[in-house]
Design an enzyme around this catalytic site. Sequence first.
Site, PDB file in Angstrom:
ATOM      1  N   ASP A 298      42.357  42.822  36.770  1.00  9.45           N
ATOM      2  CA  ASP A 298      42.283  41.846  35.679  1.00  9.45           C
ATOM      3  C   ASP A 298      43.490  41.936  34.740  1.00  9.45           C
ATOM      4  O   ASP A 298      44.181  42.958  34.675  1.00  9.45           O
ATOM      5  CB  ASP A 298      41.026  42.096  34.837  1.00  9.45           C
ATOM      6  CG  ASP A 298      39.748  41.676  35.533  1.00  9.45           C
ATOM      7  OD1 ASP A 298      39.802  41.363  36.734  1.00  9.45           O
ATOM      8  OD2 ASP A 298      38.693  41.688  34.864  1.00  9.45           O
ATOM      9  N   HIS A 442      42.558  47.173  36.151  1.00 12.33           N
ATOM     10  CA  HIS A 442      43.459  46.350  35.340  1.00 12.33           C
ATOM     11  C   HIS A 442      44.908  46.691  35.681  1.00 12.33           C
ATOM     12  O   HIS A 442      45.335  47.838  35.471  1.00 12.33           O
ATOM     13  CB  HIS A 442      43.197  46.581  33.844  1.00 12.33           C
ATOM     14  CG  HIS A 442      41.791  46.264  33.432  1.00 12.33           C
ATOM     15  ND1 HIS A 442      40.742  47.150  33.632  1.00 12.33           N
ATOM     16  CD2 HIS A 442      41.252  45.155  32.864  1.00 12.33           C
ATOM     17  CE1 HIS A 442      39.619  46.598  33.191  1.00 12.33           C
ATOM     18  NE2 HIS A 442      39.900  45.390  32.720  1.00 12.33           N
TER      19      HIS A 442
END
Length: 506
Positions: A298, A442
Site C-alpha cells: 500500500d 507498505h
Amino acid sequence: MPKKRFIGGIAWVVAMLAGCGAATASPATRAPLPSEPTMINYVDPSVVHGLTIRTLSTGERGGRRMHASYPAVAGAPRLTDRLRDTVEDELHRFTWRKTPGDTAVAPEFNVDWLLAAASEEVLGVRLRVGRSMDAGWRESRTTLWYDRTDRRVLDSAGLIRDDAAMTTLVRLVGQEMTRRGTPVRLGSLRLDPLRLDPAMFDSLVFNPRGDLVVEFDDGQVGSRATGRVAVAVPSAVSEPLLSPTGLRARRAVVSSARPSGTSEQDMLDASTDKPPARSSRAGEVDCARARCVALTYDDGPGPGTGRLLDVLGRYGARATFFPLGSGASARPDLLRRMRDEGHLVANHTWSHRDLTMLTTLMVTSQLDRAQHAIAQAIGQAPTLMRPPYGGLDGRVADVAGGLGMSVVRWNVNADDREDPAPRAIAERVVARTGPGSIVLMHDVHDATVDAAPEILRRLTEAGYTFVTVPELYGRRAMRPGWIYDSGAAATSPERLSASYPGAMSP
C-alpha cells in the site's frame, strides 16, 4: 494538478476581487481562462526530473489515523528539508493535542501536496494539511517556494517585494472582503478585514493568467463550513508588488498554462474507457492445487519501490500494489513497470483519507481521481480497491461497487508501519502466513523493502507461490462491491451493510 486529472483537482472559493471574473485568453498566455479567477492549474509532477515522494507517517497510532506525504526533488535538498520540517511540525502539534474524552470517531491527520509551479527558475509546493479532532474536518494551506537561481527556500511572503508591498496587498484583500461583507477571524477574535494579519498570507499562488491568488485556511475567513476562501488580485495590480522570486514564480505559471484547446482533449483522453487491469501472467498458477499467497503493498510508490520490484523479479514473484492516486500521478513510470512485470495495480484512493468519515460524493471523488490517475499511467482500469486504514462500511462498499471495484482487505498484517527492523517484519509475515493469505505491507517503508528478500526466500522454501489477489479465487471472479479478506473469505455488500445500519443511504 496533473493534467488529465480533473475530478476534485480545482479548488472553488467564495471570495474574489471585483473585476476578476471571466476574461478572454490573451495572445501571450493562449490559455483557456476559468470564469472563477481563483481556480489554480497545477503542474504534472511526472514531468519534474528526480521527483520522488516521501511518506512521513502512515497508519493508526494511539487511536489516531495519520498519513502525511510530501515531494522530494533532486537538486533541491533545502526545499525537501523545509517541507519535511513543516510537515513534522504539523504532525507534532496534532499528536500532542489532547483528544476529547467523548469523541465518537478516531481523530485523523492528513497531508497531501500539489505543485503550484515548476520551471528551471522556481518550484512551488502547496501543502494541504487536514485534521479532525473535536470540531469536524479542517484544512490549512501552506505554499513554499524554492528559487533555483539563488537556491533559497521562501515562505509565500517571499513572493512579495518588501513590507510596504505586503501592506498594500493586505489592504487590497481587506478592501475586497469589506465590500463583500466577508468576516475575518484570528482565533476567537473577529477582525476588521482592513486589519488582516500578514501571517495569514502563507499560501500565495498564481492562476494561469498571472493573477496573484491569496488562499486562507478554513475558519480564518468566514465559517469553517465555508472551506477554502481565496481572493485573486489582478496581475496588473499585483505584479508591481512582487519580489524577483515572485516574478519568476508568476512567469513559470503563465508560461506553463495549457495551450487553447488542450484541456478539452485531456478530458476526452481521461474519460476514455480502459480495459480492466489484469496481471499479464494470470492463469499460470492453479491456486486450487498450489499453496498460493498474495503479497500486497500500500501507499506507494515510494523511494524504495523500484528496489522492491527488483527483488520480486529475482524470485519470480508477483504482487498486488495499491498506490495512492497522488503517487501514481508523480511516478507513472513505476506503475507501468509493475504492469509490465506481471504485477497488478489497484486503487488506494487519491490521498489516504478515512472513507467512512467522508460524504458519498467525497468517497466517489477519492476513488475516481485515483482511478483516472492509475488508468492514464498503465492504460488499464483497476478492478480492486483497498480502503485506507481498512475503514469500511456498506456505503463505501456500495460506491466501490458502482465504480466496478471489489474491496480487498487482508488477513495477515506485517505491522511494518513503525518497525525499523526488517528481520522482525519478515518473522511476523512468515509466522502468520498460510495458504490463501492476503498480506498487508507498505512499499513506502525502507524496512519493508529490506525485509522482502527474507520473506520471499523463506516462503518459497515453505512451498508457497506468489500470485496477485484475483488469482487466489481461480475461476470464481471477484465481484464489484464485495469484500475480500483472504482467499477463503468474501462478504457481500448486503451482509456488510447489515452490520452498519443506514450505511447504504446517501
